[in-house]
Design a protein around this motif. Structure first.
Motif, PDB file in Angstrom:
ATOM      1  N   ASP A   1      50.636  22.472  40.493  1.00 58.55           N
ATOM      2  CA  ASP A   1      51.358  23.640  40.975  1.00 58.55           C
ATOM      3  C   ASP A   1      50.367  24.673  41.503  1.00 58.55           C
ATOM      4  O   ASP A   1      49.310  24.903  40.899  1.00 58.55           O
ATOM      5  CB  ASP A   1      52.178  24.221  39.817  1.00 58.55           C
ATOM      6  CG  ASP A   1      52.998  25.406  40.251  1.00 58.55           C
ATOM      7  OD1 ASP A   1      53.964  25.207  41.003  1.00 58.55           O
ATOM      8  OD2 ASP A   1      52.648  26.530  39.834  1.00 58.55           O
ATOM      9  N   ALA A   2      50.674  25.306  42.613  1.00 57.75           N
ATOM     10  CA  ALA A   2      49.769  26.269  43.236  1.00 57.75           C
ATOM     11  C   ALA A   2      49.458  27.445  42.306  1.00 57.75           C
ATOM     12  O   ALA A   2      48.312  27.909  42.255  1.00 57.75           O
ATOM     13  CB  ALA A   2      50.360  26.777  44.549  1.00 57.75           C
ATOM     14  N   ALA A   3      50.439  27.922  41.552  1.00 56.94           N
ATOM     15  CA  ALA A   3      50.196  29.036  40.628  1.00 56.94           C
ATOM     16  C   ALA A   3      49.248  28.609  39.512  1.00 56.94           C
ATOM     17  O   ALA A   3      48.382  29.385  39.084  1.00 56.94           O
ATOM     18  CB  ALA A   3      51.518  29.531  40.040  1.00 56.94           C
ATOM     19  N   GLN A   4      49.391  27.374  39.059  1.00 56.80           N
ATOM     20  CA  GLN A   4      48.489  26.871  38.024  1.00 56.80           C
ATOM     21  C   GLN A   4      47.064  26.758  38.566  1.00 56.80           C
ATOM     22  O   GLN A   4      46.102  27.110  37.876  1.00 56.80           O
ATOM     23  CB  GLN A   4      48.970  25.515  37.513  1.00 56.80           C
ATOM     24  CG  GLN A   4      48.148  24.991  36.356  1.00 56.80           C
ATOM     25  CD  GLN A   4      48.655  23.654  35.838  1.00 56.80           C
ATOM     26  OE1 GLN A   4      49.459  22.985  36.480  1.00 56.80           O
ATOM     27  NE2 GLN A   4      48.177  23.279  34.675  1.00 56.80           N
TER      28      GLN A   4
ATOM     29  N   LEU B   1      41.459  28.808  38.819  1.00 56.55           N
ATOM     30  CA  LEU B   1      40.344  29.373  39.577  1.00 56.55           C
ATOM     31  C   LEU B   1      39.935  30.736  39.024  1.00 56.55           C
ATOM     32  O   LEU B   1      38.738  31.035  38.905  1.00 56.55           O
ATOM     33  CB  LEU B   1      40.711  29.475  41.064  1.00 56.55           C
ATOM     34  CG  LEU B   1      40.902  28.142  41.780  1.00 56.55           C
ATOM     35  CD1 LEU B   1      41.441  28.375  43.191  1.00 56.55           C
ATOM     36  CD2 LEU B   1      39.606  27.353  41.804  1.00 56.55           C
ATOM     37  N   GLU B   2      40.917  31.568  38.674  1.00 53.92           N
ATOM     38  CA  GLU B   2      40.611  32.868  38.085  1.00 53.92           C
ATOM     39  C   GLU B   2      39.921  32.706  36.735  1.00 53.92           C
ATOM     40  O   GLU B   2      38.959  33.415  36.433  1.00 53.92           O
ATOM     41  CB  GLU B   2      41.890  33.693  37.938  1.00 53.92           C
ATOM     42  CG  GLU B   2      42.454  34.163  39.257  1.00 53.92           C
ATOM     43  CD  GLU B   2      43.824  34.815  39.131  1.00 53.92           C
ATOM     44  OE1 GLU B   2      44.288  35.064  37.993  1.00 53.92           O
ATOM     45  OE2 GLU B   2      44.449  35.065  40.182  1.00 53.92           O
ATOM     46  N   ASP B   3      40.398  31.771  35.930  1.00 55.29           N
ATOM     47  CA  ASP B   3      39.782  31.519  34.623  1.00 55.29           C
ATOM     48  C   ASP B   3      38.349  31.015  34.780  1.00 55.29           C
ATOM     49  O   ASP B   3      37.459  31.410  34.018  1.00 55.29           O
ATOM     50  CB  ASP B   3      40.608  30.518  33.820  1.00 55.29           C
ATOM     51  CG  ASP B   3      41.947  31.073  33.369  1.00 55.29           C
ATOM     52  OD1 ASP B   3      42.175  32.298  33.479  1.00 55.29           O
ATOM     53  OD2 ASP B   3      42.786  30.263  32.912  1.00 55.29           O
ATOM     54  N   ALA B   4      38.117  30.158  35.773  1.00 51.73           N
ATOM     55  CA  ALA B   4      36.767  29.639  36.011  1.00 51.73           C
ATOM     56  C   ALA B   4      35.828  30.761  36.427  1.00 51.73           C
ATOM     57  O   ALA B   4      34.665  30.810  35.999  1.00 51.73           O
ATOM     58  CB  ALA B   4      36.807  28.551  37.080  1.00 51.73           C
ATOM     59  N   GLU B   5      36.315  31.685  37.256  1.00 54.44           N
ATOM     60  CA  GLU B   5      35.492  32.818  37.673  1.00 54.44           C
ATOM     61  C   GLU B   5      35.162  33.711  36.471  1.00 54.44           C
ATOM     62  O   GLU B   5      34.019  34.162  36.320  1.00 54.44           O
ATOM     63  CB  GLU B   5      36.219  33.631  38.752  1.00 54.44           C
ATOM     64  CG  GLU B   5      35.381  34.756  39.314  1.00 54.44           C
ATOM     65  CD  GLU B   5      36.083  35.475  40.448  1.00 54.44           C
ATOM     66  OE1 GLU B   5      35.731  36.649  40.681  1.00 54.44           O
ATOM     67  OE2 GLU B   5      36.964  34.889  41.093  1.00 54.44           O
ATOM     68  N   GLU B   6      36.143  33.941  35.630  1.00 54.26           N
ATOM     69  CA  GLU B   6      35.924  34.756  34.425  1.00 54.26           C
ATOM     70  C   GLU B   6      34.896  34.092  33.508  1.00 54.26           C
ATOM     71  O   GLU B   6      34.005  34.753  32.974  1.00 54.26           O
ATOM     72  CB  GLU B   6      37.251  34.944  33.686  1.00 54.26           C
ATOM     73  CG  GLU B   6      37.163  35.818  32.467  1.00 54.26           C
ATOM     74  CD  GLU B   6      36.968  37.289  32.781  1.00 54.26           C
ATOM     75  OE1 GLU B   6      36.490  38.017  31.889  1.00 54.26           O
ATOM     76  OE2 GLU B   6      37.277  37.714  33.908  1.00 54.26           O
TER      77      GLU B   6
END
Length: 87
Positions: free
Chosen positions: A39-42, A47-52
């Motif tokens: 899913d695109a939202a997932q 990606l946000e979690d990986a950046e964090e």
């Protein structure tokens, strides 16, 4: 975890996309996963979690370097004063 051969996926793309809204669908070649439809939202959340996580690791590395060099961190209040951001 759903898996489907790439050759079968070609004919079922719409249903694979529907299934991917609930859980990742792994595309296989010779019974080995080679790609995933999610899913695109997932994906955006991942990606946000990986950046964090990358930011956290960078901070940890900076602290380790500071400790290895025997340096003292500069207090935040001193940094703000030096930059003219605090009285």
């Amino acid at each position: 975890m759903s898996q489907i051969a790439i050759t079968d996926a070609r004919a079922r793309l719409a249903s694979i996309i529907d299934d991917a809204r609930l859980e990742p669908v792994y595309l296989t070649r010779r019974n080995r996963p080679v790609a995933a439809v999610i899913d695109a939202a997932q994906l955006q959340q991942l990606l946000e979690d990986a950046e964090e996580l990358a930011d956290i690791r960078a901070v940890d590395a900076a602290w380790e370097e500071t400790e290895a060099l025997g340096e003292e961190p500069i207090p935040w209040d001193a940094v703000k004063r030096d930059l003219g951001l605090a009285p």
